[in-house]
Enzyme design. Sequence first.
Site, PDB file in Angstrom:
ATOM      1  N   LYS A 310       0.821  -1.217   0.000  1.00 17.34           N
ATOM      2  CA  LYS A 310       0.000   0.000   0.000  1.00 17.34           C
ATOM      3  C   LYS A 310       0.853   1.264   0.000  1.00 17.34           C
ATOM      4  O   LYS A 310       2.031   1.257   0.355  1.00 17.34           O
ATOM      5  CB  LYS A 310      -0.986  -0.040   1.170  1.00 17.34           C
ATOM      6  N   ARG A 345      -3.403 -10.558   4.923  1.00 11.10           N
ATOM      7  CA  ARG A 345      -3.856 -10.531   3.525  1.00 11.10           C
ATOM      8  C   ARG A 345      -2.721  -9.938   2.697  1.00 11.10           C
ATOM      9  O   ARG A 345      -2.374  -8.763   2.873  1.00 11.10           O
ATOM     10  CB  ARG A 345      -5.129  -9.701   3.394  1.00 11.10           C
TER      11      ARG A 345
END
Length: 367
Positions: A310, A345
């Site tokens: 991210k 995840r």
Amino acid sequence: MTLIQRKPALTRGLLRSGNRIYLLPRDIVTGEAARAGIASGTARPLAGGASAYHALDLIVRTDDGIQVVRTSLAALDSLDLPDIETRLERLGAKRALIDDAGLPMLMGIVNATPDSFSDGGQHADAESAIAHGLRLSQEGATILDIGGESTRPGADPVSIGEEIRRTEPVVRALAGAGHSVSIDSRNAPVMAAALDAGAAWVNDVSGLTHDSAASALVAERGCPVVLMHMRADPKTMQLEPSYQCAPLDVYDELEERVAAAVAAGIARDRIVIDPGFGFAKSTTHNLEVTSWLALFHGLGCPVLFGASRKSSIGQMSRGEPVGERLPGSLALGLAAAARGAQILRVHDVGETMQALAVQRALDAVDQ
């Protein structure tokens, strides 16, 4: 974050009605050190897994700010905290969806989309998405998370029909091959199509708030569901996100989502919570939530953490593009595992498995 004051002791006045009290496990250990601490009574189990904690931060939110007091477990009885045994039981109870292997389960990301922030277009056709899912499973993914709609910041929604077209054949193939599959969707018709095709889990970035039919569907099917924290929607969520105290605000809002899910008929032991790294949060908010991640075990549900590749990683470092964020992704994954996260995840399953294995080996030597 709002004003935080660290105090040497908890005053009785802080326990008055109206003040919110939170428990943040500290001095967390794993493996043999955890077992030894639990056996000797100097530590308590964390989420029923392979970790334990030796101390707590008692966090009290008042009208004037937040006060934090570090306390040993032995001192808890003298503090007369409301519902302390219930709180401690919720922190320590085994999670029904999680085994006791000691390493977090890995949820491998399979984006069957042309526009996801990291791998958009790489697995946009069903054949390549299926092959990618099979590779992730071979590398160690316990769950394969199939998504057909990008929820990156600023993303536009896609039609229900298109989302089903992208995901249903991938779900059917991977589930049919015996893999545990999750459908990453906010939309009840997409969830239903995936569950009919063999998906076992639902992963909803909106925490079952986007589609009014989603809660009833999940309750009827009895499947595990991931409730993620997000405000607004992917198109607008990064427009000046603001929190009084990000970890506590996210905790409170997830607590509301869990309560709403239970009220809708979803069994609490089917619920996983995700604090939503990167969703309606600045880099500072993401760091604050990650630092206090052990707080979220107080909700009594397994904790999923997803920070893979991210943008905050680049913002914390040298502005690296998405393809160069593996080291930061691993650092955040290890930090989450150290705070008891039960599911990570990730895009890079094999690399994450290796990092976790090395960390576990180091922990065993230290203990």
